[in-house]
Scaffold this motif. Structure first.
Motif, PDB file in Angstrom:
ATOM      1  N   UNK A 155       0.806  -1.224   0.000  1.00 26.42           N
ATOM      2  CA  UNK A 155       0.000   0.000   0.000  1.00 26.42           C
ATOM      3  C   UNK A 155       0.837   1.271   0.000  1.00 26.42           C
ATOM      4  N   UNK A 156       2.159   1.156  -0.076  1.00 28.40           N
ATOM      5  CA  UNK A 156       3.126   2.264  -0.133  1.00 28.40           C
ATOM      6  C   UNK A 156       3.463   2.844   1.225  1.00 28.40           C
ATOM      7  N   UNK A 157       3.177   2.130   2.313  1.00 24.20           N
ATOM      8  CA  UNK A 157       3.454   2.682   3.646  1.00 24.20           C
ATOM      9  C   UNK A 157       4.956   2.865   3.888  1.00 24.20           C
ATOM     10  N   UNK A 158       5.791   1.902   3.469  1.00 22.09           N
ATOM     11  CA  UNK A 158       7.238   2.061   3.656  1.00 22.09           C
ATOM     12  C   UNK A 158       7.763   3.176   2.765  1.00 22.09           C
ATOM     13  N   UNK A 159       7.231   3.295   1.568  1.00 24.41           N
ATOM     14  CA  UNK A 159       7.677   4.352   0.657  1.00 24.41           C
ATOM     15  C   UNK A 159       7.350   5.738   1.202  1.00 24.41           C
ATOM     16  N   UNK A 160       6.163   5.881   1.793  1.00 32.22           N
ATOM     17  CA  UNK A 160       5.811   7.200   2.322  1.00 32.22           C
ATOM     18  C   UNK A 160       6.695   7.548   3.519  1.00 32.22           C
ATOM     19  N   UNK A 161       7.029   6.551   4.331  1.00 31.14           N
ATOM     20  CA  UNK A 161       7.929   6.812   5.458  1.00 31.14           C
ATOM     21  C   UNK A 161       9.291   7.271   4.988  1.00 31.14           C
ATOM     22  N   UNK A 162       9.833   6.585   3.977  1.00 33.90           N
ATOM     23  CA  UNK A 162      11.152   6.949   3.448  1.00 33.90           C
ATOM     24  C   UNK A 162      11.124   8.334   2.804  1.00 33.90           C
ATOM     25  N   UNK A 163      10.094   8.619   2.028  1.00 34.85           N
ATOM     26  CA  UNK A 163       9.998   9.927   1.365  1.00 34.85           C
ATOM     27  C   UNK A 163       9.917  11.061   2.388  1.00 34.85           C
ATOM     28  N   UNK A 164       9.100  10.884   3.426  1.00 38.27           N
ATOM     29  CA  UNK A 164       8.968  11.941   4.434  1.00 38.27           C
ATOM     30  C   UNK A 164      10.279  12.166   5.174  1.00 38.27           C
ATOM     31  N   UNK A 165      11.025  11.091   5.441  1.00 37.56           N
ATOM     32  CA  UNK A 165      12.322  11.230   6.106  1.00 37.56           C
ATOM     33  C   UNK A 165      13.297  12.000   5.212  1.00 37.56           C
ATOM     34  N   UNK A 166      13.380  11.623   3.938  1.00 37.23           N
ATOM     35  CA  UNK A 166      14.307  12.289   3.020  1.00 37.23           C
ATOM     36  C   UNK A 166      13.931  13.751   2.828  1.00 37.23           C
ATOM     37  N   UNK A 167      12.654  14.025   2.622  1.00 39.80           N
ATOM     38  CA  UNK A 167      12.222  15.412   2.408  1.00 39.80           C
ATOM     39  C   UNK A 167      12.495  16.271   3.641  1.00 39.80           C
ATOM     40  N   UNK A 168      12.230  15.708   4.830  1.00 43.10           N
ATOM     41  CA  UNK A 168      12.501  16.453   6.065  1.00 43.10           C
ATOM     42  C   UNK A 168      13.994  16.727   6.209  1.00 43.10           C
ATOM     43  N   UNK A 169      14.826  15.733   5.894  1.00 39.43           N
ATOM     44  CA  UNK A 169      16.275  15.913   6.013  1.00 39.43           C
ATOM     45  C   UNK A 169      16.777  16.979   5.050  1.00 39.43           C
ATOM     46  N   UNK A 170      16.189  17.052   3.867  1.00 39.72           N
ATOM     47  CA  UNK A 170      16.628  18.027   2.861  1.00 39.72           C
ATOM     48  C   UNK A 170      16.093  19.429   3.173  1.00 39.72           C
ATOM     49  N   UNK A 171      14.819  19.504   3.521  1.00 38.84           N
ATOM     50  CA  UNK A 171      14.181  20.807   3.740  1.00 38.84           C
ATOM     51  C   UNK A 171      14.546  21.440   5.085  1.00 38.84           C
ATOM     52  N   UNK A 172      14.835  20.627   6.074  1.00 36.42           N
ATOM     53  CA  UNK A 172      15.095  21.125   7.426  1.00 36.42           C
ATOM     54  C   UNK A 172      16.573  20.959   7.771  1.00 36.42           C
ATOM     55  N   UNK A 173      17.353  22.021   7.729  1.00 36.05           N
ATOM     56  CA  UNK A 173      18.808  21.905   7.948  1.00 36.05           C
ATOM     57  C   UNK A 173      19.148  21.383   9.339  1.00 36.05           C
ATOM     58  N   UNK A 174      20.242  20.666   9.400  1.00 36.91           N
ATOM     59  CA  UNK A 174      20.777  20.139  10.655  1.00 36.91           C
ATOM     60  C   UNK A 174      19.787  19.229  11.382  1.00 36.91           C
ATOM     61  N   UNK A 175      18.979  18.531  10.610  1.00 39.20           N
ATOM     62  CA  UNK A 175      18.049  17.568  11.222  1.00 39.20           C
ATOM     63  C   UNK A 175      18.820  16.353  11.729  1.00 39.20           C
ATOM     64  N   UNK A 176      18.304  15.751  12.774  1.00 36.29           N
ATOM     65  CA  UNK A 176      18.809  14.462  13.249  1.00 36.29           C
ATOM     66  C   UNK A 176      17.604  13.527  13.296  1.00 36.29           C
ATOM     67  N   UNK A 190      19.864  12.286  22.837  1.00 32.37           N
ATOM     68  CA  UNK A 190      19.508  12.576  21.450  1.00 32.37           C
ATOM     69  C   UNK A 190      18.452  13.677  21.385  1.00 32.37           C
ATOM     70  N   UNK A 191      18.661  14.632  20.477  1.00 32.96           N
ATOM     71  CA  UNK A 191      17.677  15.674  20.205  1.00 32.96           C
ATOM     72  C   UNK A 191      17.277  15.528  18.748  1.00 32.96           C
ATOM     73  N   UNK A 192      16.089  14.998  18.536  1.00 31.59           N
ATOM     74  CA  UNK A 192      15.680  14.611  17.188  1.00 31.59           C
ATOM     75  C   UNK A 192      14.910  15.718  16.485  1.00 31.59           C
ATOM     76  N   UNK A 193      15.052  15.739  15.157  1.00 24.52           N
ATOM     77  CA  UNK A 193      14.425  16.773  14.358  1.00 24.52           C
ATOM     78  C   UNK A 193      15.385  17.927  14.104  1.00 24.52           C
ATOM     79  N   UNK A 194      14.823  19.074  13.715  1.00 23.12           N
ATOM     80  CA  UNK A 194      15.619  20.257  13.383  1.00 23.12           C
ATOM     81  C   UNK A 194      15.195  21.435  14.243  1.00 23.12           C
TER      82      UNK A 194
END
Length: 533
Positions: free
Chosen positions: A74-95, A172-176
């Motif tokens: 149903x694309x659940x793993x794909x949506x998780x991966x896409x959201x992680x990549x987009x967040x990492x690219x759009x939000x600088x210094x994300x962890x 750990x401080x997660x996110x940006x």
């Protein structure tokens, strides 16, 4: 002219080709082939994102967590991966921490999905001071992590690491700190464990106010983690399910106890997932399996007594409950030290039940809570120290002048004699002394009352709901303890201690008594004694 096959970009039919000018045809072919080539080369910029992904993004704007419960492919793993990549690219210094079942699954599913969603220019091996990206299909990312040019880091972990050493998340401080898009801090794929890891991650997400996504296929039903998200959740959106004959099935729910939403990803919504094959495989399978495999709906390990009850159908807004040409009933399940459970039902001229009020409501407390893998009495059960007079005043205040046609009570405990200062008495007699007349409900077997309730809820879910094909039982969405009781009550033979039994008892008393619509204004003269007038 060769046309590359594609699931979404269809090839023009012979009829369409016949009416096109050669120049138009060449340009259409060029654009289509270019789109397919771009998608394969750079999925991040040119890949297809689906409507349920957009709705997930929309809900994460206002909620802290999202559980994506998906059918097969149903694309659940794909949506998780896409959201992680987009967040990492759009939000600088994300962890961002990504969790999977084990190292092998992490490499095969999670890490490969993240790599595939990276922009084309970021996939090349990079080992500079501020950037680190080295990947192979066999071994995944070197050191189970990658660092992007903007300083964002994506780290891959697995659940046994936390089980063996819960301190791996300390500090750990997660996110940006400066997010420009949804501030994703963690993604858990196919999580089947207890809520401990999730609870710990919430503290790590709090510092940067970041978000958590969980994606899984609910083949193990209502685990303790699933219960955290689904218990008391309200349906926000639903659709008709093809494989269930058009029955309404939830697609988005809003959690009650968590600032989050649950998204059910359907197999049919992923055009690349092979839905026709899944559809064929599920032909003739039980409803419970279809719900899990095609619609991502967790099903109970033990079957509820009310399988036809559907929150998308039976739960309605208070303003949708009729207030004219109805007959009102008050039904009580008394208790000793714990709270009584009280239900108010309106019945219209078609014999339809509308549960419009309950006490205690969730403002007092949840009647039952999921703890240590089972349902236990909740705060709503805890006695308020009320006596008969207190309950009478409570009922009067809540009814505020409503005309109650009849009041019913548990025939066993209500009529049970006990010693009082003035001799023997009973709850029914003491209520009568306080000016509130209750009559014993029919003393039928529990299963007889359950059967009557099931009949009220019965309709053909494979056909459109209309005046003839519809349930005759509805509940106000404000009666949350009642809704959860109906959804969770299993009613094992001889089990009188099921925490959800009390709200069900009041409903079955009404069903056993065959409470009905009564034009009592025209029959007061002949109305039998004890009807509350």
């Amino acid at each position: 002219m060769q046309w590359t096959p594609h699931k979404l970009l269809t090839i023009p039919s012979d009829e369409e080709l016949a009416v096109m000018e050669p120049v138009e045809l060449i340009e259409l072919h060029r654009m289509r082939e270019e789109a397919i080539s771009n998608e394969a080369r750079d999925r991040y910029r040119f890949g297809f994102k689906f409507e349920n992904w957009r709705k997930l993004e929309e809900q994460l704007e206002t909620h802290s967590e999202a559980l994506v419960s998906g059918g097969n492919r149903s694309s659940k793993t794909q949506v998780g991966a896409y959201f992680v990549v987009k967040a990492a690219i759009e939000n600088p210094m994300s962890d961002i921490f990504c969790f999977a079942q084990n190292n092998e699954v992490s490499i095969r599913q999670q890490q490969s999905a993240v790599y595939d969603w990276l922009p084309e220019e970021m996939k090349a091996k990079q080992t500079s001071a501020g950037t680190y990206m080295s990947y192979s299909r066999k071994n995944g990312f070197t050191d189970s992590s990658l660092i992007l040019p903007n300083g964002s880091r994506i780290s891959f972990k697995y659940y046994s690491q936390f089980q063996n050493n819960p301190t791996i998340l300390e500090g750990a401080e997660l996110g940006s700190h400066n997010p420009k898009w949804i501030n994703i801090g963690s993604w858990l794929d196919e999580y089947l464990g207890a809520p401990d890891l999730i609870d710990t991650l919430r503290f790590r997400l709090a510092t940067r106010n970041s978000k958590m996504i969980l994606t899984f296929t609910p083949i193990f039903g209502h685990t303790e983690t699933v219960a955290q998200y689904l218990d008391g959740a309200k349906v926000l959106e639903s659709r008709n399910a093809e494989l269930l004959g058009g029955e309404k099935v939830a697609t988005i729910m809003e959690c009650k106890n968590i600032n989050g939403t649950v998204h059910f990803f359907w197999s049919e919504d992923n055009p690349f997932g092979g839905y026709e094959r899944i559809k064929e495989t599920l032909k003739g399978k039980p409803k419970s399996e279809i719900l899990v495999r095609a619609y991502g709906i967790p099903t109970k390990s033990a079957t509820t007594k009310f399988p036809k009850f559907n929150t998308a159908v039976n739960v309605i807004k208070p303003e949708d409950i009729p207030t004219k040409d109805i007959t009102r009933y008050c039904i009580v399940d008394p208790a000793g030290s714990k709270n009584w459970f009280i239900t108010w039902i309106a019945v219209d001229s078609t014999g339809t039940f509308y549960v419009y009020r309950e006490w205690p409501g969730v403002d007092v407390g949840d009647w039952a809570e999921w703890r240590n893998g089972k349902w236990m009495p909740g705060d709503g059960c805890e006695g308020q120290g009320f006596g008969i007079k207190d309950y009478v005043e409570l009922i009067k205040d809540m009814e505020a002048g409503e005309e109650i046609f009849e009041r019913l009570i548990d025939p066993r405990l209500g009529a049970s004699k006990y010693q009082s200062a003035d001799g023997s008495s009973s709850i029914i007699e003491d209520l009568n002394d306080q000016g509130m007349v209750f009559i014993p409900a029919p003393g039928l077997d529990i299963d007889d009352g359950i059967q009557s309730l099931q009949s009220k809820m019965s309709y053909d879910p494979t056909r459109d709901i209309d005046a003839l094909n519809r349930p005759h039982f509805y509940v106000s969405n404000e009666c949350e303890n009642t809704i959860r009781a109906i959804a969770e009550y299993v009613g094992k033979k001889g089990d009188l201690h099921d925490p959800w039994k009390d709200p069900i008892d009041t409903l079955r008393y009404g069903a056993s008594a065959d409470i009905d619509h009564c034009d009592y204004k025209n029959i007061l003269v002949t109305c039998p004694a004890g009807k509350g007038y």
